[in-house]
Scaffold this motif. Structure first.
Motif, mmCIF file in Angstrom:
data_model
loop_
_atom_site.group_PDB
_atom_site.id
_atom_site.type_symbol
_atom_site.label_atom_id
_atom_site.label_comp_id
_atom_site.label_asym_id
_atom_site.label_seq_id
_atom_site.Cartn_x
_atom_site.Cartn_y
_atom_site.Cartn_z
ATOM 1 N N TYR A 239 0.833 -1.205 0.000
ATOM 2 C CA TYR A 239 0.000 0.000 0.000
ATOM 3 C C TYR A 239 0.869 1.257 0.000
ATOM 4 C CZ TYR A 239 -4.355 2.496 1.361
ATOM 5 O OH TYR A 239 -5.464 3.300 1.407
ATOM 6 N N GLY B 223 -9.151 2.163 3.633
ATOM 7 C CA GLY B 223 -8.264 1.374 2.799
ATOM 8 C C GLY B 223 -7.756 0.100 3.447
ATOM 9 N N ALA C 87 -11.532 -2.587 4.099
ATOM 10 C CA ALA C 87 -11.153 -3.485 3.002
ATOM 11 C C ALA C 87 -11.032 -4.920 3.501
ATOM 12 C CB ALA C 87 -9.832 -3.024 2.382
ATOM 13 N N TRP C 88 -10.412 -5.110 4.643
ATOM 14 C CA TRP C 88 -10.270 -6.452 5.211
ATOM 15 C C TRP C 88 -11.626 -7.014 5.641
ATOM 16 C CZ3 TRP C 88 -6.035 -9.739 6.629
ATOM 17 C CH2 TRP C 88 -4.795 -9.323 6.126
ATOM 18 N N LEU D 184 -13.942 -7.268 2.151
ATOM 19 C CA LEU D 184 -13.426 -8.081 1.052
ATOM 20 C C LEU D 184 -12.653 -9.316 1.499
ATOM 21 C CD1 LEU D 184 -12.044 -5.288 -1.328
ATOM 22 C CD2 LEU D 184 -14.305 -6.345 -1.361
ATOM 23 N N THR E 82 -7.872 1.253 -3.180
ATOM 24 C CA THR E 82 -7.142 0.004 -2.937
ATOM 25 C C THR E 82 -8.036 -1.224 -3.095
ATOM 26 O OG1 THR E 82 -7.573 0.119 -0.553
ATOM 27 C CG2 THR E 82 -5.554 1.128 -1.351
ATOM 28 N N TRP E 83 -9.343 -1.048 -2.956
ATOM 29 C CA TRP E 83 -10.278 -2.174 -3.067
ATOM 30 C C TRP E 83 -10.294 -2.758 -4.478
ATOM 31 C CZ3 TRP E 83 -15.342 -1.517 0.155
ATOM 32 C CH2 TRP E 83 -15.028 -1.021 1.429
ATOM 33 N N VAL F 147 -5.689 -6.612 -3.491
ATOM 34 C CA VAL F 147 -6.701 -7.653 -3.301
ATOM 35 C C VAL F 147 -6.057 -9.038 -3.310
ATOM 36 C CG1 VAL F 147 -8.780 -8.698 -4.269
ATOM 37 C CG2 VAL F 147 -8.520 -6.208 -4.291
ATOM 38 N N LEU G 155 -12.898 -2.119 -9.234
ATOM 39 C CA LEU G 155 -13.467 -2.074 -7.885
ATOM 40 C C LEU G 155 -14.925 -2.506 -7.850
ATOM 41 C CD1 LEU G 155 -12.941 0.754 -5.266
ATOM 42 C CD2 LEU G 155 -15.175 -0.262 -5.603
ATOM 43 N N MET H 17 -16.167 -6.109 -6.150
ATOM 44 C CA MET H 17 -16.857 -6.071 -4.866
ATOM 45 C C MET H 17 -18.291 -6.590 -4.983
ATOM 46 S SD MET H 17 -17.565 -2.847 -2.310
ATOM 47 C CE MET H 17 -18.687 -2.057 -3.460
#
Length: 525
Positions: free
Chosen positions: A52, A84, A88-89, A92, A252-253, A259, A419, A423
């Motif tokens: 990142y 981010g 995200a964690w 996703l 960042t996704w 990812v 993205l 998602m």
């Protein structure tokens, strides 16, 4: 100088040593690309965080946005940590791990091809990854040029070549696991390094209170009526600041190299622990970088300026560090090298594996066995590092002087294209292949149009969207809106096929009582 060189030798030796140590895990495509899907929480979290945050953040973004927004630039780091990393964690992480294992996909293009039963989507996605990760990879080198000139007084070309060769060695030899372990080492250096650097810079400016007071007396050209603009809560340009937060956090996704870290997570415990570790890492590293950059205006009389009178943003942070003790400068060099090499290794591994598995392998089919795939991935790693090095060397001599420009274009195109469909397809069975095509076209199209307008000197939509940062935000938002709408009016995927894919979410698993309480039996039973 002896201290600086000694630290560099130890740093590089440890990186190569890890690559050699991990070579036994890199004897298959599965092990080389994903580490056998057995990476624990600390390695996963640090791999995510170090991919990142790179020299682009520390030198480019921290300098540029710290100059523009002052202390309020710290919100970018907070957004990176909350949106981010944490979200995200949470949103996703688990679903990505389950779905990619169910589909046996190793890359993001591979996921799109398997999820929507479309080889064409897979090929186009791999081309997008290939095209837009190259300038992003090249941008990593540029953050080092001024720093190495300041610390060692050596030509930028040698810095690029040294970093490229050493990164190539440990990635080619050890694959993903070598990258993950080195990311952990490099991430640890980044955490301690940024804390020491922030404290040192504040100390040279008389401490936090005095530095803040000096910063508050500087007027903002964009909002001269706002007193203490650069020390205010949201800074002189809150709307522009919001665009940066969204792109660098939500973007960042949709980045394949980010990812991809979820593909390799070992188990449930690794996900929950990794979520916390990754978030704390982002708070310290990203928050510290942007907080440091917020004091860049204090060095306004000593940084470089272009012919038009605008600051050369890449010179701000190196100038802030130039007066620090040699041992701190040596630490900063290792810090920025760590940030750059970790991200570089992730990017070239993503690019090479994507091109090999998603573009070349389908064309050669049965003629492309495991050994040939491994050889192709390794050759492409060398190729990508070489190409990005050449671009970086040429670019530093050209008119494109800002790191953020290259990174913003890459982030915007990749996140804008990937993205939304990625998602949504983890959660909804109704997303269609047509909507994915629309997202690919709109995301890439918006960023290409922005580049053309910038090159020709014309305005893209409005002055606000002329910035690659804000154009990237637009690309993501358009994708998030269009994918569900297009899915409503286009042919739905076969229900049986999609149900089979989503079966991975419905399997019953047994957990310890520390995770979930068991139902109490009735007293009369």
């Amino acid at each position: 100088m002896i201290i600086k060189i000694l630290l560099l030798v130890v740093f590089f030796a440890s990186m190569i040593g890890v690559g050699i140590y991990c070579r036994r895990t890199a004897n298959s495509v599965h092990g080389f690309v994903l580490g056998g899907r057995s990476v624990g929480p600390w390695l996963s979290a640090f791999a995510y965080g170090t991919s990142y945050f790179s020299a682009v953040i520390f030198i480019g973004y921290a300098g540029q946005f710290g100059w523009k927004y002052g202390i309020s630039a710290t919100w970018i780091g907070i957004g990176n940590a909350i949106i981010g990393s944490l979200l995200a964690w949470v949103i996703l992480g688990r679903r990505t791990r389950l779905m990619t294992q169910q589909l046996d996909s190793k890359t993001m293009p591979d996921f799109f091809g398997a999820r929507f039963l479309s080889p064409a989507l897979k090929i186009v996605a791999s081309v997008i990854v290939f095209v837009f990760l190259i300038p992003y990879t090249a941008s990593l080198f540029n953050g080092l040029s001024r720093l190495f000139t300041m610390a060692f007084n050596i030509d930028y070309i040698w810095c690029v070549l040294l970093m490229a060769v050493l990164t190539g060695i440990y990635v080619v030899v050890g694959g993903y696991m070598a990258t993950a372990i080195n990311d952990f080492i490099q991430g640890t250096i980044m955490i301690f390094g940024i804390i020491i650097v922030v404290l040192a810079v504040l100390h040279t400016n008389g401490g936090f209170t005095e530095a803040l007071a000096a910063l508050s007396s500087i007027p903002a050209a964009s909002n001269p009526d706002l007193q203490g603009a650069f020390t205010s809560f949201f800074g002189p340009e809150p709307i522009m600041l919001l665009g940066v937060v969204i792109l660098t956090s939500l973007g960042t996704w949709g980045l394949p190299q980010m990812v991809g870290k979820f593909y390799a997570i070992k188990n449930e415990s690794a996900i929950s622990k990794g979520t916390l570790i990754s978030t704390l890492f982002a708070i310290v590293v990203a928050g510290g970088c942007y907080f440091l950059g917020g004091f860049g205006r204090l060095y306004g009389d000593s940084i470089e300026y272009s012919a038009s009178g605008t600051p050369v943003y890449d010179s701000i942070v190196p100038q802030m560090l130039s007066g620090l003790p040699d041992i701190v400068v040596a630490l900063v060099v290792i810090l920025v090298l760590s940030a750059s090499m970790s991200t570089l290794s992730s990017l070239v591994l993503t690019s090479s594996s994507t091109l090999t598995l998603d573009l070349i392998a389908p064309l050669l089919k049965n003629k492309f066995d495991e050994k040939k795939k491994m050889l192709c991935i390794r050759v492409l790693i060398v190729f990508f590092i070489a190409i990005s090095s050449i671009i970086a060397i040429v670019q530093v001599k050209s008119n494109v002087t800002f790191i953020a420009q290259l990174m913003g274009i890459s982030w915007g195109a990749l996140a804008g294209a990937f993205l939304a469909p990625f998602m949504y397809s983890l959660y909804s069975k109704k997303i269609t292949a047509a909507s994915v095509w629309v997202s690919f076209i709109s995301g890439v199209g918006i960023m290409v149009a922005n580049m053309i307008c910038t090159a020709t000197g014309t305005t893209f939509i409005s002055p606000y969207f002329s910035s690659p940062i804000n154009a990237g935000v637009l690309a993501m938002v358009v994708g998030l809106v269009l994918v569900p709408i297009v899915s409503l009016f286009t042919p739905k995927p076969d229900k049986a096929d999609v149900d089979k894919m989503f079966y991975c979410y419905n399997q019953t698993v047994t957990v310890n009582s520390t995770v979930a309480l068991a139902d109490e039996q009735k007293a009369d039973e």
